[in-house]
Design a protein around this motif. Structure first.
Motif, PDB file in Angstrom:
ATOM      1  N   THR A  70       9.889 -40.812 -73.288  1.00 39.00           N
ATOM      2  CA  THR A  70      10.525 -39.523 -72.440  1.00 39.00           C
ATOM      3  C   THR A  70       8.729 -37.827 -72.525  1.00 39.00           C
ATOM      4  O   THR A  70       8.559 -38.350 -73.975  1.00 39.00           O
ATOM      5  N   GLY A  71       8.949 -37.557 -71.903  1.00 40.79           N
ATOM      6  CA  GLY A  71       8.069 -36.559 -71.884  1.00 40.79           C
ATOM      7  C   GLY A  71       8.022 -35.071 -71.395  1.00 40.79           C
ATOM      8  O   GLY A  71       9.021 -34.953 -71.318  1.00 40.79           O
ATOM      9  N   VAL A  72       7.962 -34.626 -72.756  1.00 44.44           N
ATOM     10  CA  VAL A  72       8.154 -33.028 -72.464  1.00 44.44           C
ATOM     11  C   VAL A  72       6.692 -32.479 -72.543  1.00 44.44           C
ATOM     12  O   VAL A  72       5.893 -32.202 -73.568  1.00 44.44           O
ATOM     13  N   ASP A  73       7.316 -30.915 -71.493  1.00 39.19           N
ATOM     14  CA  ASP A  73       6.127 -29.713 -72.078  1.00 39.19           C
ATOM     15  C   ASP A  73       6.554 -29.076 -71.157  1.00 39.19           C
ATOM     16  O   ASP A  73       7.235 -28.743 -70.254  1.00 39.19           O
ATOM     17  N   ILE A  74       5.182 -27.613 -70.784  1.00 37.04           N
ATOM     18  CA  ILE A  74       6.210 -26.650 -70.244  1.00 37.04           C
ATOM     19  C   ILE A  74       5.437 -26.050 -69.410  1.00 37.04           C
ATOM     20  O   ILE A  74       5.895 -25.213 -68.430  1.00 37.04           O
ATOM     21  N   ASN A  75       4.533 -26.450 -69.375  1.00 35.72           N
ATOM     22  CA  ASN A  75       3.658 -26.347 -67.738  1.00 35.72           C
ATOM     23  C   ASN A  75       4.463 -27.564 -66.633  1.00 35.72           C
ATOM     24  O   ASN A  75       4.166 -28.688 -66.735  1.00 35.72           O
ATOM     25  N   ASP A  76       4.602 -26.274 -65.730  1.00 33.02           N
ATOM     26  CA  ASP A  76       5.417 -26.989 -64.665  1.00 33.02           C
ATOM     27  C   ASP A  76       4.037 -28.093 -63.897  1.00 33.02           C
ATOM     28  O   ASP A  76       4.650 -28.753 -63.245  1.00 33.02           O
ATOM     29  N   GLY A  77       3.138 -27.532 -63.078  1.00 31.14           N
ATOM     30  CA  GLY A  77       2.170 -28.125 -63.071  1.00 31.14           C
ATOM     31  C   GLY A  77       0.965 -29.499 -63.365  1.00 31.14           C
ATOM     32  O   GLY A  77       1.741 -30.123 -63.243  1.00 31.14           O
ATOM     33  N   MET A  78       1.829 -29.097 -65.139  1.00 31.44           N
ATOM     34  CA  MET A  78       1.104 -30.878 -65.246  1.00 31.44           C
ATOM     35  C   MET A  78       2.494 -31.365 -65.322  1.00 31.44           C
ATOM     36  O   MET A  78       2.262 -33.243 -65.091  1.00 31.44           O
ATOM     37  N   LEU A  79       3.829 -31.016 -65.546  1.00 31.56           N
ATOM     38  CA  LEU A  79       4.694 -31.934 -65.443  1.00 31.56           C
ATOM     39  C   LEU A  79       4.783 -33.003 -64.121  1.00 31.56           C
ATOM     40  O   LEU A  79       5.388 -33.447 -63.413  1.00 31.56           O
ATOM     41  N   ALA A  80       4.164 -31.419 -62.914  1.00 29.68           N
ATOM     42  CA  ALA A  80       4.543 -32.566 -61.511  1.00 29.68           C
ATOM     43  C   ALA A  80       3.809 -33.488 -61.194  1.00 29.68           C
ATOM     44  O   ALA A  80       3.786 -34.399 -60.867  1.00 29.68           O
ATOM     45  N   VAL A  81       2.350 -33.520 -61.873  1.00 30.72           N
ATOM     46  CA  VAL A  81       1.372 -34.465 -61.904  1.00 30.72           C
ATOM     47  C   VAL A  81       2.231 -35.732 -62.782  1.00 30.72           C
ATOM     48  O   VAL A  81       1.574 -37.094 -62.486  1.00 30.72           O
TER      49      VAL A  81
END
Length: 264
Positions: A70-81
């Protein structure tokens, strides 16, 4: 912490981050972090501040079909990639300080070069421990100090000279946790035990000075801090200032060590 110091890149920069920063700087570190975490097949892994997912993807290969990542991040751009790179990983938008998981959900919690940017580092560490199962292990990588990373010390010097200290802080921020004693104190305050820190020597490698500057500006928060004319000025000044790091074939290489913290 300003937006340029926060590590929060725009969507277009996230694509360049994956294409350019990963092979130049970040791609060599997942095996080191996973070895420190003692990741094994069949485990459930959480990657905090996963970015575009380089560590999570490596973890998925290690745990295999019987494990999960599972990966979590606060940045939408990073998650889209990240989502484009792998559909085998469960991706979530979340701050590290408020992880959306039940207690004791994961065998291992890992994080690569994100802790420096967390608003509340102690709370984030406490959250990592909360979702860790008994007998589990945390491994977190942060960059060593700017003084130990001569290439980026030189870039910060050049940015300061050209555009002032506020712009330069965007490349100083990743090196803000270089003090190993302060690191240990953060983890202890967050509730960790058996805390240890190892310093691992690494190298940054770029195809050229031009590729280096392109990556630093267009693949990072500087993409919003430097306009087109400033970028052209930086490209003109960089070859002379960064010449000490250029190899005979025109490529760039310099020392880029990191600290890897393990705890339970």
């Amino acid at each position: 912490m300003s937006e340029h110091e926060s590590g929060q890149v725009p969507a277009a920069a996230a694509e360049i981050y994956e294409q350019s920063f990963i092979p130049a700087l970040f791609g060599a570190w997942p095996p080191e972090v996973m070895a420190a975490a003692e990741v094994r097949a069949g485990q459930d892994i959480l990657d905090v501040a996963c970015g575009t997912g380089i560590l999570a993807r490596e973890a998925k290969r290690a745990v295999g079909s019987e494990g999960s990542v599972t990966g979590v991040d606060i940045n939408d751009g990073m998650l889209a990639v990240a989502r484009k790179q792998s559909s085998e990983i469960s991706w979530h938008k979340s701050p590290a300080e408020d992880l959306p998981f039940q207690d004791a959900s994961f065998d291992r919690v890992v994080s690569q070069f994100g802790l420096m940017f967390f608003q509340d580092k102690v709370k984030a560490i406490s959250e990592m421990l909360r979702v860790l199962r008994p007998g589990g292990r945390i491994a977190v990588a942060v960059w060593a100090s700017l003084g130990d990373t001569p290439g980026y010390a030189a870039v910060v010097e050049l940015l300061t000279d050209l555009f002032g200290s506020d712009v330069a802080k965007a490349l100083e921020a990743p090196y803000s946790l270089g003090d190993t004693q302060a690191l240990k104190s953060l983890f202890t305050e967050g509730g960790a035990t058996q805390v240890s820190v190892q310093t691992v020597r690494g190298k940054a490698r770029f195809a050229s000075v031009e590729a280096w500057i392109y990556t630093d500006v267009k693949g990072w928060t500087l993409s919003d801090a430097i306009d087109d004319s400033q970028y052209e000025l930086l490209k003109r000044r960089a070859p002379q200032h960064l010449a000490p790091f250029v190899l005979p074939d025109g490529s760039v290489e310099f020392s880029s060590p990191a600290h890897i913290i393990t705890a339970a």
